[in-house]
Scaffold this motif. Structure first.
Motif, PDB file in Angstrom:
ATOM      1  N   THR A 157       0.657  -1.161   0.098  1.00  0.00           N
ATOM      2  CA  THR A 157      -0.087   0.096  -0.026  1.00  0.00           C
ATOM      3  C   THR A 157       0.704   1.512  -0.100  1.00  0.00           C
ATOM      4  N   ASN A 212      -7.265   3.344  -2.195  1.00  0.00           N
ATOM      5  CA  ASN A 212      -7.399   2.197  -1.376  1.00  0.00           C
ATOM      6  C   ASN A 212      -8.188   1.081  -2.155  1.00  0.00           C
ATOM      7  N   HIS A 271      -9.809  -0.577   1.576  1.00  0.00           N
ATOM      8  CA  HIS A 271      -9.024  -0.480   2.686  1.00  0.00           C
ATOM      9  C   HIS A 271      -8.985  -1.648   3.585  1.00  0.00           C
ATOM     10  N   GLN A 272      -8.312  -2.649   2.659  1.00  0.00           N
ATOM     11  CA  GLN A 272      -8.097  -4.087   3.012  1.00  0.00           C
ATOM     12  C   GLN A 272      -9.139  -4.732   3.335  1.00  0.00           C
TER      13      GLN A 272
END
Length: 374
Positions: free
Chosen positions: A16, A315, A361-362
């Motif tokens: 990231t 993201n 966001h993961q």
């Protein structure tokens, strides 16, 4: 499956920070300006193509109007042709009747001539004797008077028959001349109409050829126009992505990563959880990037074959697993719909397929809410 997702989660977290600094390069200002110029040029071409299509359509309509007028004229000419043919047939019948009348008249003339010959045979000896004696023996006045009256009557009858003969001969000659003249005029008129019809048919063929050519050109221009409009749509799609820099703006319209049937659906609450979708494919087929972005992972992962992860900015990540091979490198920028690899063997399906995830966001999100419906 859970161990796989833990590892992919770790991979995403590691990369990231590496890709955040490079995100802007994917959506460079120079690319945006270039796309705007391409769209502007393509729109101008579309405008020109539409004007040409309109012109071709008008020409085609005009030709159809001319064609209709010619067909009407051909119908009128054919009607006139039929009338003239009927007239000619009538004239030929009259001519045939005239020939029959001629034979009758010639027979009557022969009878008159025979009659005249007989009369002359009788008259001539008497006339000759009169010339010789000049009525010298007029002993019996009454007998002489009778002979004189008889001869006068015979001369008069002869003159009448001669006049009839002249009249019959004149009728025959006039009748034949009239028929000859009528037939000549009818044949001339028929020939003239046939020439007119041939010229009209040639004009019709020429128009049909012109219409065919215009129609073929229209089809070609329409196909070109369709291609240009598709190009504009693609360029606008790309421009929208580059200018907004947000994949979120395309939710529900992203293309599928490959062609196939979805066999496993997003069920994060299942045991084991399914954080993406499993797609069954017909053999090793192309896998494409769903959006513009940057490759942040391209390597094998034990038990999951080759895995490619693409970062799309803000993201958002897309993940492609069980690839038979990949055609990209880590750090490479990819285009939307760019082929990044081929589908490989999918153990859970026991045949070829693709496992696909979309993360924000993961955290995994349901890909089917983001992909366009087929």
């Amino acid at each position: 499956m859970s161990r796989f997702h833990c590892k992919t989660h770790l991979i995403i977290a590691v990369f990231t920070l590496l890709v955040m600094g490079c995100a802007n390069s994917v959506f460079a200002d120079s690319t945006v300006e270039r796309l705007k110029d391409e769209i502007k040029d393509t729109r101008q071409t579309v405008k020109a193509q539409k004007q040409e299509l309109l012109k071709l359509t008008r020409e085609e309509r005009s030709m159809f109007g001319e064609l209709a007028a010619i067909e009407d004229r051909i119908l009128n000419v054919e009607r006139e042709l039929f009338r003239q043919e009927d007239d000619l047939a009538g004239i030929m019948e009259d001519e045939q009747a005239a020939k029959t009348d001629q034979r009758v008249l010639e027979g009557e003339l022969d009878e008159i001539v025979d009659k005249l010959r007989s009369m002359l045979t009788k008259i001539w000896p008497i006339h000759s004797r009169k010339l010789e004696n000049k009525f010298g023996s007029l002993e019996d006045w009454e007998e002489a008077d009778r002979k004189f009256v008889w001869l006068a009557s015979l001369y008069n009858d002869t003159k009448v028959e001669l006049d009839k003969a002249r009249e019959k001969a004149g009728q025959i000659t006039a009748n034949l001349e009239v028929q000859k003249d009528l037939r000549s005029k009818a044949e001339s008129k028929l020939s003239e109409i046939n020439v007119t019809k041939d010229n009209l048919l040639n004009d019709k063929l020429s128009l049909l050829s012109g219409i065919k050519g215009i129609r073929a050109l229209k089809i070609s221009r329409e196909q070109e126009l369709k291609g240009l409009l598709e190009t504009i749509n693609k360029l606008n799609y790309r421009l929208k992505s580059l200018t907004s820099k947000k994949i979120a703006n395309f939710k529900g319209s992203l293309p599928r990563p490959c062609v196939g049937d979805i066999k496993f659906r997003f069920k994060p609450s299942a045991k084991p959880p399914v954080r993406g979708i499993g797609i069954k494919t017909a053999g090793n087929i192309d896998v494409k990037s769903i959006f513009w972005g940057k490759v942040v992972h391209n390597d094998t992962l034990r038990g999951f074959g080759r895995v490619v992860i693409i970062y799309h900015g803000y993201n958002y990540y897309s993940l492609y697993a069980y690839l038979a091979e990949s055609f990209v490198k880590t750090g490479q920028e990819v285009e939307k719909d760019e082929i990044i690899g081929k589908t490989g063997y999918y153990p859970n399906l026991k045949e070829t397929g693709l496992y696909f995830e979309l993360r924000f966001h993961q955290k995994p999100v349901d890909p089917q809410k983001w992909l366009a419906r087929n």
